[in-house]
Motif scaffolding. Sequence first.
Motif, PDB file in Angstrom:
ATOM      1  N   GLY A  36       0.783  -1.224   0.000  1.00  0.00           N
ATOM      2  CA  GLY A  36       0.000   0.000   0.000  1.00  0.00           C
ATOM      3  C   GLY A  36       0.816   1.276   0.000  1.00  0.00           C
ATOM      4  N   GLU A  37       2.107   1.188  -0.388  1.00  0.00           N
ATOM      5  CA  GLU A  37       2.937   2.396  -0.352  1.00  0.00           C
ATOM      6  C   GLU A  37       2.485   3.440  -1.364  1.00  0.00           C
ATOM      7  OE1 GLU A  37       7.042   0.262   1.289  1.00  0.00           O
ATOM      8  OE2 GLU A  37       6.969   1.070  -0.746  1.00  0.00           O
ATOM      9  N   GLN A  38       1.689   3.015  -2.360  1.00  0.00           N
ATOM     10  CA  GLN A  38       1.172   3.970  -3.353  1.00  0.00           C
ATOM     11  C   GLN A  38       0.119   4.904  -2.776  1.00  0.00           C
ATOM     12  OE1 GLN A  38       0.672   0.758  -3.126  1.00  0.00           O
ATOM     13  NE2 GLN A  38      -1.149   0.021  -4.212  1.00  0.00           N
ATOM     14  N   PHE A  39      -0.328   4.626  -1.553  1.00  0.00           N
ATOM     15  CA  PHE A  39      -1.339   5.472  -0.915  1.00  0.00           C
ATOM     16  C   PHE A  39      -0.739   6.413   0.126  1.00  0.00           C
ATOM     17  CE2 PHE A  39      -3.533   1.517  -2.168  1.00  0.00           C
ATOM     18  CZ  PHE A  39      -4.408   2.057  -3.091  1.00  0.00           C
ATOM     19  N   LYS A  40       0.567   6.395   0.285  1.00  0.00           N
ATOM     20  CA  LYS A  40       1.193   7.298   1.239  1.00  0.00           C
ATOM     21  C   LYS A  40       1.049   8.746   0.763  1.00  0.00           C
ATOM     22  CE  LYS A  40       4.675   4.179   3.202  1.00  0.00           C
ATOM     23  NZ  LYS A  40       6.143   3.962   3.412  1.00  0.00           N
ATOM     24  N   PRO A  41       0.823   9.680   1.669  1.00  0.00           N
ATOM     25  CA  PRO A  41       0.618  11.075   1.268  1.00  0.00           C
ATOM     26  C   PRO A  41       1.763  11.630   0.436  1.00  0.00           C
ATOM     27  CG  PRO A  41       0.008  10.771   3.553  1.00  0.00           C
ATOM     28  CD  PRO A  41       0.633   9.480   3.117  1.00  0.00           C
ATOM     29  N   GLU A  42       2.997  11.257   0.762  1.00  0.00           N
ATOM     30  CA  GLU A  42       4.128  11.804   0.013  1.00  0.00           C
ATOM     31  C   GLU A  42       4.148  11.296  -1.431  1.00  0.00           C
ATOM     32  OE1 GLU A  42       5.904   8.643   2.891  1.00  0.00           O
ATOM     33  OE2 GLU A  42       4.232  10.072   2.835  1.00  0.00           O
ATOM     34  N   PHE A  43       3.633  10.082  -1.665  1.00  0.00           N
ATOM     35  CA  PHE A  43       3.547   9.600  -3.039  1.00  0.00           C
ATOM     36  C   PHE A  43       2.347  10.211  -3.755  1.00  0.00           C
ATOM     37  CE2 PHE A  43       2.161   6.470  -6.276  1.00  0.00           C
ATOM     38  CZ  PHE A  43       3.282   6.530  -7.092  1.00  0.00           C
ATOM     39  N   LEU A  44       1.238  10.346  -3.059  1.00  0.00           N
ATOM     40  CA  LEU A  44       0.059  10.951  -3.668  1.00  0.00           C
ATOM     41  C   LEU A  44       0.303  12.404  -4.074  1.00  0.00           C
ATOM     42  CD1 LEU A  44      -2.754   9.524  -1.368  1.00  0.00           C
ATOM     43  CD2 LEU A  44      -2.237   8.869  -3.727  1.00  0.00           C
ATOM     44  N   ALA A  45       1.220  13.067  -3.391  1.00  0.00           N
ATOM     45  CA  ALA A  45       1.562  14.437  -3.774  1.00  0.00           C
ATOM     46  C   ALA A  45       2.219  14.478  -5.148  1.00  0.00           C
ATOM     47  CB  ALA A  45       2.494  15.049  -2.726  1.00  0.00           C
ATOM     48  N   ILE A  46       2.808  13.367  -5.559  1.00  0.00           N
ATOM     49  CA  ILE A  46       3.464  13.262  -6.870  1.00  0.00           C
ATOM     50  C   ILE A  46       2.539  12.595  -7.874  1.00  0.00           C
ATOM     51  CG2 ILE A  46       5.417  12.192  -8.096  1.00  0.00           C
ATOM     52  CD1 ILE A  46       6.922  12.374  -5.374  1.00  0.00           C
ATOM     53  N   SER A  47       1.844  11.554  -7.427  1.00  0.00           N
ATOM     54  CA  SER A  47       0.973  10.779  -8.304  1.00  0.00           C
ATOM     55  C   SER A  47      -0.412  10.679  -7.683  1.00  0.00           C
ATOM     56  CB  SER A  47       1.571   9.373  -8.525  1.00  0.00           C
ATOM     57  OG  SER A  47       0.756   8.606  -9.386  1.00  0.00           O
ATOM     58  N   PRO A  48      -1.287  11.651  -7.895  1.00  0.00           N
ATOM     59  CA  PRO A  48      -2.587  11.682  -7.219  1.00  0.00           C
ATOM     60  C   PRO A  48      -3.508  10.528  -7.587  1.00  0.00           C
ATOM     61  CG  PRO A  48      -2.422  13.426  -8.869  1.00  0.00           C
ATOM     62  CD  PRO A  48      -1.055  12.848  -8.721  1.00  0.00           C
ATOM     63  N   ASN A  49      -3.191   9.808  -8.660  1.00  0.00           N
ATOM     64  CA  ASN A  49      -3.988   8.642  -9.048  1.00  0.00           C
ATOM     65  C   ASN A  49      -3.509   7.375  -8.349  1.00  0.00           C
ATOM     66  OD1 ASN A  49      -6.125   7.483 -10.551  1.00  0.00           O
ATOM     67  ND2 ASN A  49      -4.693   6.730 -12.093  1.00  0.00           N
ATOM     68  N   ASN A  50      -2.575   7.507  -7.423  1.00  0.00           N
ATOM     69  CA  ASN A  50      -1.982   6.412  -6.659  1.00  0.00           C
ATOM     70  C   ASN A  50      -1.538   5.225  -7.520  1.00  0.00           C
ATOM     71  OD1 ASN A  50      -5.228   6.165  -5.826  1.00  0.00           O
ATOM     72  ND2 ASN A  50      -4.351   4.174  -6.313  1.00  0.00           N
ATOM     73  N   LYS A  51      -0.925   5.563  -8.655  1.00  0.00           N
ATOM     74  CA  LYS A  51      -0.396   4.537  -9.545  1.00  0.00           C
ATOM     75  C   LYS A  51       1.065   4.842  -9.856  1.00  0.00           C
ATOM     76  CE  LYS A  51      -4.431   2.497 -10.244  1.00  0.00           C
ATOM     77  NZ  LYS A  51      -4.722   1.118  -9.804  1.00  0.00           N
ATOM     78  N   ILE A  52       1.829   3.765 -10.081  1.00  0.00           N
ATOM     79  CA  ILE A  52       3.176   3.950 -10.628  1.00  0.00           C
ATOM     80  C   ILE A  52       3.092   3.748 -12.136  1.00  0.00           C
ATOM     81  CG2 ILE A  52       4.313   3.193  -8.504  1.00  0.00           C
ATOM     82  CD1 ILE A  52       4.421   0.938 -11.511  1.00  0.00           C
ATOM     83  N   PRO A  53       4.043   4.294 -12.889  1.00  0.00           N
ATOM     84  CA  PRO A  53       5.218   5.030 -12.439  1.00  0.00           C
ATOM     85  C   PRO A  53       4.911   6.504 -12.243  1.00  0.00           C
ATOM     86  CG  PRO A  53       5.294   4.799 -14.799  1.00  0.00           C
ATOM     87  CD  PRO A  53       4.057   4.071 -14.347  1.00  0.00           C
ATOM     88  N   ALA A  54       5.844   7.161 -11.575  1.00  0.00           N
ATOM     89  CA  ALA A  54       5.874   8.616 -11.491  1.00  0.00           C
ATOM     90  C   ALA A  54       7.338   9.007 -11.443  1.00  0.00           C
ATOM     91  CB  ALA A  54       5.135   9.116 -10.257  1.00  0.00           C
ATOM     92  N   ILE A  55       7.633  10.232 -11.801  1.00  0.00           N
ATOM     93  CA  ILE A  55       9.014  10.701 -11.738  1.00  0.00           C
ATOM     94  C   ILE A  55       9.068  12.069 -11.079  1.00  0.00           C
ATOM     95  CG2 ILE A  55       9.718   9.467 -13.837  1.00  0.00           C
ATOM     96  CD1 ILE A  55       9.877  12.330 -15.178  1.00  0.00           C
ATOM     97  N   VAL A  56      10.237  12.385 -10.586  1.00  0.00           N
ATOM     98  CA  VAL A  56      10.593  13.755 -10.249  1.00  0.00           C
ATOM     99  C   VAL A  56      11.874  14.062 -11.005  1.00  0.00           C
ATOM    100  CG1 VAL A  56      11.266  15.373  -8.456  1.00  0.00           C
ATOM    101  CG2 VAL A  56       9.509  13.663  -7.977  1.00  0.00           C
ATOM    102  N   ASP A  57      11.803  15.057 -11.861  1.00  0.00           N
ATOM    103  CA  ASP A  57      12.979  15.507 -12.603  1.00  0.00           C
ATOM    104  C   ASP A  57      13.650  16.587 -11.764  1.00  0.00           C
ATOM    105  OD1 ASP A  57      14.882  16.415 -14.339  1.00  0.00           O
ATOM    106  OD2 ASP A  57      13.502  16.897 -15.970  1.00  0.00           O
ATOM    107  N   HIS A  58      14.792  16.238 -11.197  1.00  0.00           N
ATOM    108  CA  HIS A  58      15.489  17.177 -10.319  1.00  0.00           C
ATOM    109  C   HIS A  58      16.362  18.168 -11.088  1.00  0.00           C
ATOM    110  CE1 HIS A  58      14.306  15.291  -6.510  1.00  0.00           C
ATOM    111  NE2 HIS A  58      14.353  14.148  -7.175  1.00  0.00           N
TER     112      HIS A  58
END
Length: 232
Positions: A36-58
Amino acid sequence: MIELYFAATPNGLKLKLFLEEAGLPYFITPVSLSKGEQFKPEFLAISPNNKIPAIVDHAPAGGGAPVAVFESGAIMLYLAEKIGQFIPKDTAARVEVLEWLFWQVAGLGPMAGQAGHFKVYAPEPVPYAIDRYTREVSRLYGVLDTRLDGREFIAGAFSIADIACYPWIVPHEAHGQNLADFPNLERWFIAMSQRPATVRTYEGVENAYTPKQPLSEEERRVLFGQGAAPKA
């Protein structure tokens, strides 16, 4: 540096394959879907659909704050445009690549995903669903087989269309398909599998459709039992 939020599903592997083909520096932040790590708030801030993949381009083009992107097709388009690879600049050729990218995102992926779910993960057989989705995946394989007749790649030169489609063909057996029935697709698939970036991408990766053991009720609830969150 690209941070890839990743699990070894076909959609996750699409982005890993892109990054390997592009030679972009990246690091993986694993996301355990069964926990259930896809439902953590810090991930939802990046991927609001709670799905992978997601990226952060630094290091986004032009500098500035990091850019977060979710949805595999959007990420591939974002990265391809950033580096100027795997998508043509010519308008007609670009449209062709986008057509097949969206074909994968809207058709091949969802239908193959449903076929795999009902054949592998459903708690009990549902013959109608298995037949429905297996037939639709077969139809889509036929579309791609016809497209690849006389073509090395899906849309002219090697592109994000090829990168997007390949990981969804890898689990063809779990999706009830025999590549020998689709000779053009099989030729393309073999060639794609032999690319160095593909070999690196799949090294040590387990097939998502062959779980080591049956899912627990909690894992099944986390993976497949989510509905809309209640409104406050």
